[in-house]
Design a protein around this motif. Structure first.
Motif, mmCIF file in Angstrom:
data_model
loop_
_atom_site.group_PDB
_atom_site.id
_atom_site.type_symbol
_atom_site.label_atom_id
_atom_site.label_comp_id
_atom_site.label_asym_id
_atom_site.label_seq_id
_atom_site.Cartn_x
_atom_site.Cartn_y
_atom_site.Cartn_z
ATOM 1 N N PRO A 225 22.966 35.733 37.612
ATOM 2 C CA PRO A 225 23.638 35.592 38.900
ATOM 3 C C PRO A 225 22.750 36.167 39.999
ATOM 4 O O PRO A 225 22.159 37.232 39.818
ATOM 5 N N LYS A 227 21.369 38.200 43.005
ATOM 6 C CA LYS A 227 21.730 39.464 43.670
ATOM 7 C C LYS A 227 20.792 39.645 44.858
ATOM 8 O O LYS A 227 20.006 40.598 44.904
ATOM 9 N N TRP A 232 26.770 40.787 49.288
ATOM 10 C CA TRP A 232 27.662 41.240 48.217
ATOM 11 C C TRP A 232 28.081 39.991 47.465
ATOM 12 O O TRP A 232 28.538 39.023 48.077
ATOM 13 N N THR A 233 27.859 39.952 46.140
ATOM 14 C CA THR A 233 28.146 38.734 45.392
ATOM 15 C C THR A 233 29.214 38.982 44.341
ATOM 16 O O THR A 233 29.309 40.061 43.767
ATOM 17 N N GLU A 234 30.031 37.960 44.110
ATOM 18 C CA GLU A 234 31.039 37.973 43.046
ATOM 19 C C GLU A 234 30.911 36.660 42.300
ATOM 20 O O GLU A 234 31.062 35.587 42.894
ATOM 21 N N VAL A 262 29.237 31.142 42.646
ATOM 22 C CA VAL A 262 29.160 32.531 43.103
ATOM 23 C C VAL A 262 29.680 32.614 44.531
ATOM 24 O O VAL A 262 29.287 31.809 45.385
ATOM 25 N N MET A 264 29.510 34.587 47.857
ATOM 26 C CA MET A 264 28.520 35.486 48.457
ATOM 27 C C MET A 264 29.027 35.909 49.831
ATOM 28 O O MET A 264 29.535 35.094 50.598
#
Lengths: 618, 256
Positions: A225, A227, A232-234, A262, A264
């Motif tokens: 994923p 970064k 800020w990533t989920e 993702v 972001m």
């Protein structure tokens, strides 16, 4: 964008199901191979060439940075293990990422009662195109028993990577738009954002799809994923078993594998670039179902991040509150007796970055109640491909007076990025009826005359194991320590007492000796006996310096005292020394030349003062 | 003396007990359950800790309070009394204990509310404090006592020692009294009736005549124990026999 083309001579077929797992199945398969091989051989030319060299690339056109696979296969008939000569293709136009030895296979067939065997081995190269242009894989050559097998050079079209979108980088374009009027590669990775521009804190969705023209195995181990700095990533989903959908691009059918989504959230303004992501494809091809591997890279993508507008921003706005939010409050009890607490839950729900969301300071806005420190919790989920969730704050509220207790409406200012305006979410007020406790108990509240009863005090929060020693006196260590203290103290006391007693004994002896000398001097004065006075003085010296001085003449005594003075341990002042020696000389002279009564009296007086000086401790 | 001080400090440190791993987290979880009204789950969590040897005043207070909320007066009285024994100055524990005692079904005739002097002293000071005060004053007194004979040549030091000994002696005597009161309070074995209803008997036997019907929360000093029965001396001086299984002993580590 990434692209791998498949040359016409190495078209791969969809994978057959793997069902031959049992030993019986394997045996049947081998028998089938032998039989079909026999049948094939029966109609084939009577004999194979002694050596055959095949070179295959799994792409004819790639972009700079793409990795493709080159297979070199050598087939030998007969029992030879190696060809007499083998020249591998020249690969200097490419970077060799990896080089493996292909599995060796041995085949034996019987045709018309005649047994023949063949052996196949080879090499697998993973090549990366480093520069654009028409790049050539040179010819290869193998020789065996006078037969030479030569391959043709393979030309690979290496293109520069395409650049589209803001700053020349792709971001939101759908593949259909990207490849409009262009040749679509057989395989490529499509990494795409749902917007070109976003506010700081706004949710941006990154979707990573793999497009292929055939069924493949996806190796996602390299697909971490992203970064990127400033985000800020989920990760919304990373499926372990991906089912492709179908799509047509420029008339060609594609299988689309969605490998990652993702959410972001940009944290800083400015143009941000996401680096390419890598996906490895594995497929099988050929009659022996050899595995072929390709590494695809996505294009870098860019996003323009805008700052939050200053207009309309309130002092209570927290910069993490960007998205779409609703606020609600609920109490665990609608009615309760005075003194009993209830749980107040304030929840913000909606779309945005839950991590950054700051809930209102609820505990500071509640009056007429004892409020305990809150706890927070989060529940995340995905709705319509976007990160949604709820962030809750729970706290214990204990009203301090009876009546209708009202929890006020709380305000959550937030920024709506779709409208580009600041908005405010408000919670509903909550009312709780607080009943007086049983009548007749407790004090009466002064202001509203409500009867305040007595209920149990609540449990204590934030309990921690104390370092309390408890019943310390009961521990062995404590008792041993106390015994030790008393023992040592008494020991010191007893030893001190004994030492004091010894000193007192010594002092008493000294006093007695002084008294005796005074008495002797007094008698000597009465009897006008200078010798007796001299003995008293020597006696005092002997007490002070030891018996060795008793036998010394006045001259020896003077030298001895002078020597002691030089060593600094005399204790008798120089004037006293001088006076002593003078007195001894005078007393000695008086024995042989008797003096007058007044002179003798003077000598006894001097002896008296000398005795005092000698008895004085320094 | 320095070595002695080191010995004492080491002894005190050895008597401290460290928090087992994860206890703080379990305590927090139990508190959260309690404030959310899940009293049964919170009680189970506290009991679990207690059975693993985690026993201190705050935990006993919370457990007793939760039992009080649940109406289990016997266990509430037991744990609150234990909490109060650990920290006699805990206002919360005293308050909730009074509430629990006030809700008991039994009313004792002639029970005196006047506490004996030693009990009043014991209610002012914790055992650990009394122990440390006793040790400190004894240390000071013994130190000065040991020093005193050595000050013969120094009049000022001797005066200091003499005055210090007098002061330390008085302090030592007071702390000894306080410690004695604490020891007396701690050594008293009290038991609380846990079952809702129990027959108090005149002798340690199921066949003995029933003296009265007792209810949860009644407590008294343990005077005797025989054949599975315990003789309790109640607050008003009355003695009666109760089945041991129906009682909980104050301060006992086992969680009833």
């Amino acid at each position: 964008m990434s692209e791998v083309s498949v040359p016409a001579e190495s078209v791969r077929v969809p994978r057959a199901p793997r069902s031959l797992t049992s030993s019986a199945g394997v045996a049947l398969a081998l028998l089938f191979v032998l039989v079909t091989s026999d049948a094939a051989r029966a109609q084939a030319p009577p004999s194979d060439p002694p050596v055959q060299l095949v070179v295959e690339a799994n792409a004819a056109s790639v972009q700079v940075g793409d990795v493709f696979q080159l297979d070199v296969t050598v087939s030998l008939s007969g029992n030879s293990a190696e060809p007499e000569e083998l020249v591998l293709p020249e690969l200097s136009d490419f970077e060799i990422v990896r080089q493996d030895r292909a599995p060796t296979s041995q085949r034996t067939v019987v045709v018309n009662g005649r047994m023949s065997s063949s052996r196949t081995f080879g090499f697998v190269f993973h090549l990366r195109a480093t520069t654009a242009g028409q790049k050539t894989i040179g010819p290869g050559r193998a020789r065996m028993s006078g037969h030479v097998s030569t391959t043709k050079p393979i030309v690979i079209d290496v293109r520069e990577r395409e650049k589209v979108g803001p700053g020349g980088l792709s971001s939101t374009l759908d593949p259909a738009a990207r490849f409009e009027g262009k040749q679509v590669p057989a395989h490529f990775v499509d990494a795409r954002l749902d917007r070109d521009e976003a506010y700081v804190g706004q949710q941006v969705l990154l979707t990573v799809d793999v497009y292929t023209t055939e069924y493949v195995d996806l190796d996602l181990r390299n697909l971490a994923p992203p970064k990127p700095a400033g985000f800020w990533t989920e990760v919304l989903d990373t499926p372990t078993r991906i089912r492709p959908t179908q799509r047509t691009l420029n008339g060609k059918n594609y299988l689309v594998y969605q490998v990652m989504r993702v959410a972001m959230f940009p944290l800083e303004e400015g143009e941000r670039v996401l680096e390419p992501m890598s996906v490895t494809l594995q497929s099988t091809r050929g009659s022996w179902r050899r595995r072929s591997e390709s590494q695809l890279l996505s294009d870098p993508i860019a996003l323009v991040v805008k700052p939050l507008p200053a207009v309309g921003r309130t002092a209570s706005f927290s910069s993490g509150n960007v998205g779409h939010w609703q606020l609600r409050a609920e109490a665990s009890e609608a009615e309760l007796p005075l003194g009993q607490p209830f749980t107040l839950k304030v929840t913000a729900g909606g779309e945005g970055n839950l991590q950054a969301l700051a809930l209102p300071p609820v505990e500071q806005q509640i009056t007429n109640a004892r409020v305990f420190p809150p706890t927070t919790s989060e529940v995340k989920g995905v709705q319509h491909g976007r990160l949604h969730g709820e962030k809750s704050l729970e706290l214990l509220v204990q009203p301090t007076r009876a009546g209708v207790f009202t929890v006020p409406s709380f305000s959550l200012p937030y920024f709506d990025p779709d409208d580009g305006t600041y908005k405010e979410a408000r919670s509903n007020p909550v009312t709780v009826r607080v009943k007086p406790a049983s009548a007749g108990e407790g004090p009466v509240a002064a202001r509203d005359s409500a009867r305040i009863g007595r209920s149990a005090r609540p449990v204590l929060r934030k309990l921690a194991m104390p370092s309390d020693t408890g019943q310390l006196y009961a521990s062995d260590a404590y008792r041993a320590g106390m015994a030790g203290v008393v023992g040592l103290g008494l020991l010191a006391f007893i030893v001190g007492l004994q030492r004091g007693r010894q000193r007192e004994t010594l002092d008493a002896h000294t006093r007695r000796r002084r008294k005796e000398r005074r008495r002797a001097l007094s008698q000597a004065r009465e009897q006008k006996d200078l010798s007796a006075a001299e003995r008293a003085l020597y006696d005092a010296l002997s007490d002070r310096f030891g018996d060795e001085v008793r036998g010394m003449s006045s001259t020896e005594l003077g030298a001895w005292l002078a020597q002691r003075s030089e060593r600094g341990n005399d204790g008798v002042s120089p004037s006293a020394q001088k006076q002593l020696l003078t007195w001894l000389e005078a007393a000695h002279a008086a024995r042989y030349a008797p003096r007058t009564g007044a002179d003798k009296k003077s000598l006894f007086d001097d002896a008296d003062s000398l005795l005092t000086a000698l008895e004085e401790r320094p | 003396m320095r070595a002695l001080s080191l010995l004492l400090v080491s002894a005190f440190a050895a008597s401290l007990h460290a928090a087992p791993a994860g206890v703080e987290r379990e305590l927090t979880e139990a508190e959260d359950l309690a404030v959310r009204g899940q009293h049964d789950a919170a009680i189970d969590a506290y009991r679990s800790l207690l059975e693993r040897g985690v026993d201190f005043t705050g935990l006993r207070y919370n457990l007793g309070t939760l039992y009080l909320e649940e109406g289990e007066l016997g266990r509430a009285v037991l744990h609150l009394k234990t909490a109060l024994r650990g920290d006699p100055r805990s206002d919360d524990a005293r308050y909730n204990l009074e509430r629990a005692l006030g809700e008991r079904a039994d009313e004792l005739e002639g029970a005196s509310r006047d506490l004996p002097a030693w009990s009043m002293v014991a209610s002012l000071i914790r055992s650990s404090e009394a122990s440390l005060a006793f040790a400190g004053t004894l240390l000071a007194f013994v130190f000065l006592l040991g020093l005193w004979p050595w000050t013969q040549q120094n009049t000022a030091l001797r005066r200091f020692c003499t005055g210090g000994m007098l002061l330390a002696g008085v302090a030592f005597a007071l702390s000894a009294l306080a410690l004695a009161a604490r020891v007396q309070a701690d050594s008293a074995t009290e038991a609380v009736l846990l079952d809702a209803e129990v027959h108090a008997r005149v002798a340690p036997s199921e066949d003995a005549a029933v003296s009265f019907l007792a209810h949860a929360g009644l407590f008294g000093d343990v005077v005797d124990e025989e054949a599975g029965f315990v003789r309790l001396r109640l607050e008003n001086g009355l003695d009666a026999w109760f089945p041991r299984a129906s009682l909980g002993v104050v301060g006992e580590a086992k969680a009833p």
